[in-house]
Design an enzyme around this catalytic site. Structure first.
Site, PDB file in Angstrom:
ATOM      1  N   ASP A   1       4.314   5.000   8.786  1.00 38.48           N
ATOM      2  CA  ASP A   1       4.599   4.720   7.413  1.00 38.48           C
ATOM      3  C   ASP A   1       4.669   3.330   7.006  1.00 38.48           C
ATOM      4  O   ASP A   1       5.205   2.422   7.690  1.00 38.48           O
ATOM      5  CB  ASP A   1       5.768   5.494   7.240  1.00 38.48           C
ATOM      6  CG  ASP A   1       6.146   5.843   5.728  1.00 38.48           C
ATOM      7  OD1 ASP A   1       4.904   5.479   4.721  1.00 38.48           O
ATOM      8  OD2 ASP A   1       7.215   6.128   5.403  1.00 38.48           O
ATOM      9  N   GLY A   2       4.489   2.820   5.679  1.00 31.02           N
ATOM     10  CA  GLY A   2       5.072   1.441   5.558  1.00 31.02           C
ATOM     11  C   GLY A   2       3.486   0.605   4.986  1.00 31.02           C
ATOM     12  O   GLY A   2       3.787  -0.589   4.668  1.00 31.02           O
TER      13      GLY A   2
ATOM     14  N   GLY B   1       1.892   0.611   2.251  1.00 32.08           N
ATOM     15  CA  GLY B   1       2.160   0.194   0.767  1.00 32.08           C
ATOM     16  C   GLY B   1       3.086  -1.136   0.732  1.00 32.08           C
ATOM     17  O   GLY B   1       2.617  -1.987   0.031  1.00 32.08           O
TER      18      GLY B   1
ATOM     19  N   ARG C   1      -2.291  -1.985  -2.322  1.00 32.60           N
ATOM     20  CA  ARG C   1      -2.044  -0.928  -1.377  1.00 32.60           C
ATOM     21  C   ARG C   1      -3.128  -0.873  -0.343  1.00 32.60           C
ATOM     22  O   ARG C   1      -2.875  -0.666   0.918  1.00 32.60           O
ATOM     23  CB  ARG C   1      -1.507   0.163  -1.890  1.00 32.60           C
ATOM     24  CG  ARG C   1      -0.285   0.170  -2.600  1.00 32.60           C
ATOM     25  CD  ARG C   1       0.066   1.535  -3.395  1.00 32.60           C
ATOM     26  NE  ARG C   1       0.132   2.401  -2.448  1.00 32.60           N
ATOM     27  CZ  ARG C   1       1.233   2.836  -1.777  1.00 32.60           C
ATOM     28  NH1 ARG C   1       2.266   2.183  -2.020  1.00 32.60           N
ATOM     29  NH2 ARG C   1       1.348   3.770  -0.616  1.00 32.60           N
TER      30      ARG C   1
ATOM     31  N   HIS D   1      -3.298  -0.359   4.010  1.00 30.35           N
ATOM     32  CA  HIS D   1      -4.133   0.484   4.596  1.00 30.35           C
ATOM     33  C   HIS D   1      -5.089   0.345   5.585  1.00 30.35           C
ATOM     34  O   HIS D   1      -5.236   0.518   6.667  1.00 30.35           O
ATOM     35  CB  HIS D   1      -4.816   1.800   3.644  1.00 30.35           C
ATOM     36  CG  HIS D   1      -3.734   2.509   2.980  1.00 30.35           C
ATOM     37  ND1 HIS D   1      -2.509   3.016   3.318  1.00 30.35           N
ATOM     38  CD2 HIS D   1      -3.759   2.850   1.502  1.00 30.35           C
ATOM     39  CE1 HIS D   1      -1.806   3.555   2.492  1.00 30.35           C
ATOM     40  NE2 HIS D   1      -2.640   3.476   1.235  1.00 30.35           N
TER      41      HIS D   1
ATOM     42  N   GLU E   1       0.938  16.702   1.339  1.00 30.15           N
ATOM     43  CA  GLU E   1       1.575  15.793  -0.117  1.00 30.15           C
ATOM     44  C   GLU E   1       0.688  14.824  -0.528  1.00 30.15           C
ATOM     45  O   GLU E   1       0.924  14.303  -1.771  1.00 30.15           O
ATOM     46  CB  GLU E   1       3.150  15.805   0.286  1.00 30.15           C
ATOM     47  CG  GLU E   1       3.997  17.007   0.385  1.00 30.15           C
ATOM     48  CD  GLU E   1       3.770  17.507   1.837  1.00 30.15           C
ATOM     49  OE1 GLU E   1       3.347  16.708   2.624  1.00 30.15           O
ATOM     50  OE2 GLU E   1       3.979  18.795   1.776  1.00 30.15           O
ATOM     51  N   ASN E   2       0.024  14.013   0.552  1.00 32.34           N
ATOM     52  CA  ASN E   2      -0.531  12.779   0.012  1.00 32.34           C
ATOM     53  C   ASN E   2      -1.739  13.128  -1.198  1.00 32.34           C
ATOM     54  O   ASN E   2      -1.984  12.049  -1.582  1.00 32.34           O
ATOM     55  CB  ASN E   2      -0.913  11.988   1.135  1.00 32.34           C
ATOM     56  CG  ASN E   2      -0.007  11.278   1.890  1.00 32.34           C
ATOM     57  OD1 ASN E   2      -0.032  11.416   3.336  1.00 32.34           O
ATOM     58  ND2 ASN E   2       1.022  11.042   1.302  1.00 32.34           N
TER      59      ASN E   2
ATOM     60  N   ARG F   1      -1.111  11.371  -4.557  1.00 34.34           N
ATOM     61  CA  ARG F   1      -0.942   9.985  -4.858  1.00 34.34           C
ATOM     62  C   ARG F   1      -2.173   9.741  -5.835  1.00 34.34           C
ATOM     63  O   ARG F   1      -3.109  10.676  -6.118  1.00 34.34           O
ATOM     64  CB  ARG F   1      -1.442   9.432  -3.727  1.00 34.34           C
ATOM     65  CG  ARG F   1      -0.162   9.348  -2.617  1.00 34.34           C
ATOM     66  CD  ARG F   1      -0.380   8.199  -1.434  1.00 34.34           C
ATOM     67  NE  ARG F   1       0.634   8.477  -0.789  1.00 34.34           N
ATOM     68  CZ  ARG F   1       1.199   7.522   0.157  1.00 34.34           C
ATOM     69  NH1 ARG F   1       0.264   6.391   0.267  1.00 34.34           N
ATOM     70  NH2 ARG F   1       2.347   7.404   0.935  1.00 34.34           N
TER      71      ARG F   1
ATOM     72  N   ARG G   1       8.971   6.862  13.733  1.00 33.33           N
ATOM     73  CA  ARG G   1       8.709   6.516  12.514  1.00 33.33           C
ATOM     74  C   ARG G   1       8.930   5.194  12.138  1.00 33.33           C
ATOM     75  O   ARG G   1       9.936   4.599  12.267  1.00 33.33           O
ATOM     76  CB  ARG G   1       9.314   7.563  11.370  1.00 33.33           C
ATOM     77  CG  ARG G   1       8.868   7.267   9.859  1.00 33.33           C
ATOM     78  CD  ARG G   1       9.404   8.338   8.860  1.00 33.33           C
ATOM     79  NE  ARG G   1       8.844   8.250   7.818  1.00 33.33           N
ATOM     80  CZ  ARG G   1       8.509   9.143   6.905  1.00 33.33           C
ATOM     81  NH1 ARG G   1       8.906  10.192   6.962  1.00 33.33           N
ATOM     82  NH2 ARG G   1       7.963   8.820   5.570  1.00 33.33           N
TER      83      ARG G   1
ATOM     84  N   SER H   1       9.098  14.212   6.873  1.00 34.90           N
ATOM     85  CA  SER H   1       8.077  14.380   5.562  1.00 34.90           C
ATOM     86  C   SER H   1       7.053  15.477   6.155  1.00 34.90           C
ATOM     87  O   SER H   1       6.044  15.358   6.168  1.00 34.90           O
ATOM     88  CB  SER H   1       7.478  13.038   5.354  1.00 34.90           C
ATOM     89  OG  SER H   1       8.378  12.251   4.822  1.00 34.90           O
TER      90      SER H   1
HETATM   91  C1  IPE Z   1       4.289  10.514   5.563  1.00 34.69           C
HETATM   92  O1  IPE Z   1       4.417   9.331   5.013  1.00 34.69           O
HETATM   93  C2  IPE Z   1       2.924  10.855   5.579  1.00 34.69           C
HETATM   94  C3  IPE Z   1       2.169   9.962   6.543  1.00 34.69           C
HETATM   95  C4  IPE Z   1       2.611   8.782   7.249  1.00 34.69           C
HETATM   96  C5  IPE Z   1       0.757  10.161   6.545  1.00 34.69           C
HETATM   97  P1  IPE Z   1       4.774   9.313   3.400  1.00 34.69           P
HETATM   98  O2  IPE Z   1       4.824   7.932   3.126  1.00 34.69           O
HETATM   99  O3  IPE Z   1       3.785  10.075   2.627  1.00 34.69           O
HETATM  100  O4  IPE Z   1       6.027  10.073   3.134  1.00 34.69           O
HETATM  101  P2  IPE Z   1       7.295  10.237   2.166  1.00 34.69           P
HETATM  102  O5  IPE Z   1       6.338  10.738   0.864  1.00 34.69           O
HETATM  103  O6  IPE Z   1       7.699   8.821   1.673  1.00 34.69           O
HETATM  104  O7  IPE Z   1       8.231  11.088   2.680  1.00 34.69           O
HETATM  105  C1  IPE Z   2       1.543   5.246   5.220  1.00 37.70           C
HETATM  106  O1  IPE Z   2       1.860   4.128   4.344  1.00 37.70           O
HETATM  107  C2  IPE Z   2       0.056   5.734   5.234  1.00 37.70           C
HETATM  108  C3  IPE Z   2      -0.208   7.219   4.339  1.00 37.70           C
HETATM  109  C4  IPE Z   2       0.782   7.868   3.951  1.00 37.70           C
HETATM  110  C5  IPE Z   2      -1.437   7.251   4.054  1.00 37.70           C
HETATM  111  P1  IPE Z   2       2.439   4.495   2.863  1.00 37.70           P
HETATM  112  O2  IPE Z   2       1.093   4.480   2.106  1.00 37.70           O
HETATM  113  O3  IPE Z   2       3.228   5.502   2.739  1.00 37.70           O
HETATM  114  O4  IPE Z   2       3.155   3.111   2.678  1.00 37.70           O
HETATM  115  P2  IPE Z   2       4.569   2.904   1.761  1.00 37.70           P
HETATM  116  O5  IPE Z   2       5.378   4.076   2.165  1.00 37.70           O
HETATM  117  O6  IPE Z   2       4.121   3.109   0.103  1.00 37.70           O
HETATM  118  O7  IPE Z   2       5.075   1.726   2.158  1.00 37.70           O
HETATM  119 MG    MG Z   3       5.076   6.014   2.792  1.00 44.49          MG
END
Ligand code: IPE
Ligand code: IPE
Ligand code: MG
Length: 242
Positions: A16-17, A19, A29, A33, A63-64, A67, A183, A191
């Site tokens: 995660d992170g 973005g 963003r 990635h 859930e993604n 987006r 995480r 999540s």
């Molecule tokens: C969890 O991250 C899913 C992945 C890392 C692929 P998210 O960024 O989607 O999780 P939430 O929505 O903040 O809980």
């Molecule tokens: C994790 O990074 C990648 C995916 C969930 C695909 P995020 O895209 O969730 O990054 P943040 O949480 O917005 O920083």
């Molecule tokens: Mg995230």
């Protein structure tokens, strides 16, 4: 990390992170990635090198899909690029590539690439790289229950066997429970990741954003894991002796 550290058999990572990494740099963003994919490659190679047997990476959740459409399609494009560029490493390291999740919703061209990589690495005996894609822990459990109902109604499974055999109905049944769940990005939640297999995992949360996560951070997580006493319901005395 001390030399004699126990290397967890199965490590799961909620990557995660991406973005926020991009936002901090005033970048779109998608750049986060892109950088995140580089980390996936480095961490996969490192995990195989230190002897982790199973590495489960959460790449895209059920859930993604919520987006923005353009982010989702960029993530799918990146997935295509990733598969193509990772084939060599996977084959040269003897890694077995598998996917957890419902691939039905992944576009056909990408699904073909994934299935091809699964097929050509099927007999590899090195680390199992389990990419969680369109994966949801609840979805996995419901999928398992549906298969159980099928087998039960065909008389292939009895009620008494369900507890013992439940895990055989999960995605990639041969993959054991997660020993260490990491995480990144400072979020302290699950999540919907691997709900069955994290029942007794050691949890490790770090503020490091996924694109910045490196070998040293991984070593720190394993060192921390080595300080934990895994009791599984028992007492200290039963685990480490008096
Ligand atoms: C969890 O991250 C899913 C992945 C890392 C692929 P998210 O960024 O989607 O999780 P939430 O929505 O903040 O809980
Ligand atoms: C994790 O990074 C990648 C995916 C969930 C695909 P995020 O895209 O969730 O990054 P943040 O949480 O917005 O920083
Ligand atoms: Mg995230």
């Amino acid at each position: 990390m001390v030399k004699s550290a126990t290397i967890p058999t199965h490590v799961g990572i909620i990557m995660d992170g991406n973005g926020r990494w991009a936002k901090k740099r005033l970048l779109p963003r998608v750049m986060g990635h892109r950088e995140g994919v580089k980390t996936v490659k480095k961490i996969t190679e490192f995990a195989a090198k230190i002897g982790i047997r199973y590495l489960s990476l959460f790449a895209f959740s059920t859930e993604n899909w919520l987006r923005p459409q353009d982010e989702v399609s960029t993530l799918m494009d990146l997935l295509d690029e990733y598969i193509e560029s990772e084939v060599e490493l996977i084959l040269s390291q003897g890694i077995k590539f598998v996917v957890s999740g419902d691939l039905g919703r992944i576009r056909e061209s990408t699904r073909k690439k994934l299935n091809n990589l699964i097929e050509i690495s099927r007999n590899n005996s090195g680390m199992v790289l389990n990419l969680a894609l369109n994966y949801g822990g609840r979805d996995e459990l419901i999928h398992a229950v549906k298969l159980i109902i099928d087998d039960y109604s065909k008389g292939l499974l009895s009620k008494d066997d369900i507890e013992k055999k439940f895990s055989l109905y999960l995605y990639n049944a041969e993959i054991p429970d997660i020993d260490l769940l990491i995480r990144t990005s400072g979020e302290i939640r699950i999540s919907n990741f691997m709900l069955w297999r994290i029942a007794y995992s050691e949890l490790y949360f770090t503020k490091v954003l996924w694109p910045d996560f490196n070998e040293d951070n991984f070593r720190d997580a394993i060192a921390d894991y080595n300080k934990r006493i895994r009791r599984f319901g028992k007492t200290d005395e039963q685990i480490i002796g008096k």
